[in-house]
Design a protein around this motif. Structure first.
Motif: not given
Length: 569
Positions: A483, A445-447, A485, A481, A559
């Protein structure tokens, strides 16, 4: 210039899909057939169709057709076999299967739907038009997505028949049911409607639509549409003899085209490999044997290379010891030699420790792959191949880290800080990881909160991102998953963070990793669990005047955040 050139893009626009209502009908019918027949082959074909694994569905539905006994079973398996062939691009095979479906009312709309789209891809425009028109006439579904597809494809048929009035009619019908928020569909349809006008030399109607499509695409993330609309504008400007503007659009078109070239090649080769796997099982066994032999050659080459490196470092050590007796720099030289030996020992410990396990794993996976091929176990082949891809990618990154660290320690790595936008760098690295991500069943998932220009060496930043992504996949512990950002902060930095939901890092090891910011390799103890990749990341981020930090909780994930100085905008 010929205006027909604009039609080249029309076939790249729509991907066909069966309506939810008809797909549910097939799912219910398939589950009923499986329950009634209790045939293992039937049930596997139906399960693969339900899970959208069309390669396996294609193989098992073909075997099922050799065993069916009723018209009901024949219609169902011809439907899913034809649809699987259509998805795989085997249009002639799909046509044979779909034509074999009876005209039972239950399957008639599905049959028309598939025939229309298959004939369109085979460029049989009359047959495509007839089947799509019948489907639209009898359509009772409220699914706007499917209706848009069929209206669009019918308009395409009329364009190729040079019936521009009907083409315009159905494009306008499509526009009437497109939601205002569906930017992608608006771009597609307006670009094609512009082609209708342009092929009739109605430039006053066509050019505003081309410009509108271009402006919408420039704000949208889809690269193909950026490419198509910029090429359209280039040709429009050229035909208007505004050559300076045309050249600028052509340059933009070439930039987008180059970014898609490698991906298209990979897709093309992947499709050929799938077809070959279905048709040539025995030949693939021989190919796998050859791959095993080549793997052994690579192992031997690696051992010889490591031996050569050892000899070189040994010669370097001997040379330094000789110089001890000849000049006043003996103390400094001894310190340099100690660091070089520490680096050498560390590199060889990485190679000897980290390379032995993946090589054994690769050997085991190839043996498993050979066994699955011999048993015609397609699911086993896919699982063994995905596992081999993961281990090979990890081993490749290990060797790359050894190379990059050696170059960096010897000041041979090219390092050139320039002004770059951060987002394309991230997207390029993610594109390189598509196969590994797919093999591990990981969702990304890219933000992208805000893009920014940064002052950095692009290639060294890519090395850092690859290492961090490799670690995230490695410690994901199976599917999961990720992520990604990207944004900016108030301290003059742009940042990119990679957050996984893997096994996490213990507090003790996290402290050691975060303590690497000012530590050189001669102060590192490999037994403490600090890998070469993390040391390389800290070194390269620091060289880019950036900050690398880790935040993790054991059992919940990790993270990692990279901060790079922004350019003055």
């Amino acid at each position: 210039m010929e205006r027909k050139l604009f039609l080249i893009q029309l076939f790249f626009i729509w991907v066909s899909c069966i309506s939810a209502q008809k797909k549910n009908l097939l799912l219910e019918e398939g589950n009923s057939i499986c329950k009634d027949s209790k045939n293992e082959i039937f049930c596997k074909a139906i399960d693969f169709y339900n899970s959208q694994e069309y390669d396996s569905c294609y193989a098992y539905s073909n075997r099922s057709l050799m065993m069916v006994s009723t018209i009901r079973e024949k219609d169902f398996f011809h439907s899913i076999h034809g649809y699987s062939a259509f998805v795989k691009g085997l249009y002639k095979k799909a046509l044979i299967n779909v034509n074999s479906i009876s005209n039972d009312e239950k399957y008639l709309q599905i049959k028309r739907y598939l025939l229309g789209n298959i004939h369109l891809n085979l460029k049989n425009y009359d047959d495509a038009r007839d089947n799509i028109s019948k489907w639209i006439l009898k359509d009772s579904t409220s699914n706007k997505v499917v209706k848009k597809v069929m209206l669009h494809n019918l308009a395409l048929c009329y364009i190729h028949k040079k019936d521009y009035n009907n083409a315009k009619k159905y494009f306008n019908k499509e526009l009437n049911i497109i939601e205002s928020s569906d930017t992608l569909a608006i771009i597609r349809t307006k670009m094609d409607l512009a082609n209708v006008y342009y092929n009739q030399y109605l430039d006053d109607d066509a050019i505003p639509l081309f410009k509108e499509a271009y402006n919408l695409a420039s704000k949208y993330s889809n690269i193909e549409f950026k490419q198509y609309t910029s090429r359209n504008m280039a040709v429009v400007e050229r035909n208007l003899k505004r050559y300076k503007e045309s050249v600028e659009y052509y340059r933009e078109f070439i930039r987008w085209k180059d970014s898609l070239f490698n991906r298209d090649k990979i897709w093309e080769l992947t499709e050929k490999d799938k077809q070959f796997a279905v048709a040539q099982k025995e030949s693939e066994i021989k190919i796998q044997d050859e791959k095993l032999k080549r793997q052994k050659v690579v192992q031997k080459a690696l051992l010889f290379g490591a031996s050569g490196l050892l000899i070189f470092l040994g010669f370097l050590a001997f040379f330094y010891k000789k110089l001890q007796k000849k000049n006043s720099l003996i103390t400094q030289q001894k310190e340099d030699l100690a660091i070089a030996n520490k680096t050498k020992n560390y590199l060889f410990s990485v190679v000897s420790h980290d390379l032995r396990s993946p090589m054994n794993t690769i050997k085991h996976q190839h043996l498993q792959l050979k066994k699955h091929i011999a048993n015609n176990n397609i699911v086993g082949i896919k699982e063994a191949n995905n596992s081999a891809i993961t281990v090979t990618e990890s081993t490749s990154h290990l060797l790359n880290n050894v190379l990059h660290w050696s170059l960096e320690q010897n000041n041979q790595m090219v390092f050139e800080q320039k002004e770059y936008p951060l987002k394309p760098i991230i997207e390029h690295v993610l594109y390189d990881y598509e196969n590994l991500i797919e093999a591990n069943d990981i969702e990304i998932t890219t933000n992208y909160i805000k893009n920014s220009l940064i002052n950095a060496d692009r290639e060294s930043l890519k090395i850092v991102l690859r290492n961090l992504l490799d670690n995230a996949v490695k410690y994901m512990n199976g599917k999961g998953e990720l992520t990604i950002e990207m944004g900016v902060n108030t301290e003059g930095y742009a940042y990119v963070s990679i957050q996984d939901k893997g096994i996490g890092i213990s507090k003790e090891r996290l402290q050691k990793i975060n303590a690497l910011k000012g530590v050189s390799i001669d102060k590192i103890n490999r037994s403490e669990g600090v890998g070469l990749g993390l040391i390389l990341c800290q070194t390269l981020v620091k060289k880019n005047s950036g900050v690398l930090s880790f935040d993790s909780e054991e059992g919940k994930g990790t993270k990692v955040t990279i901060q790079i100085p922004r350019s003055e905008e």
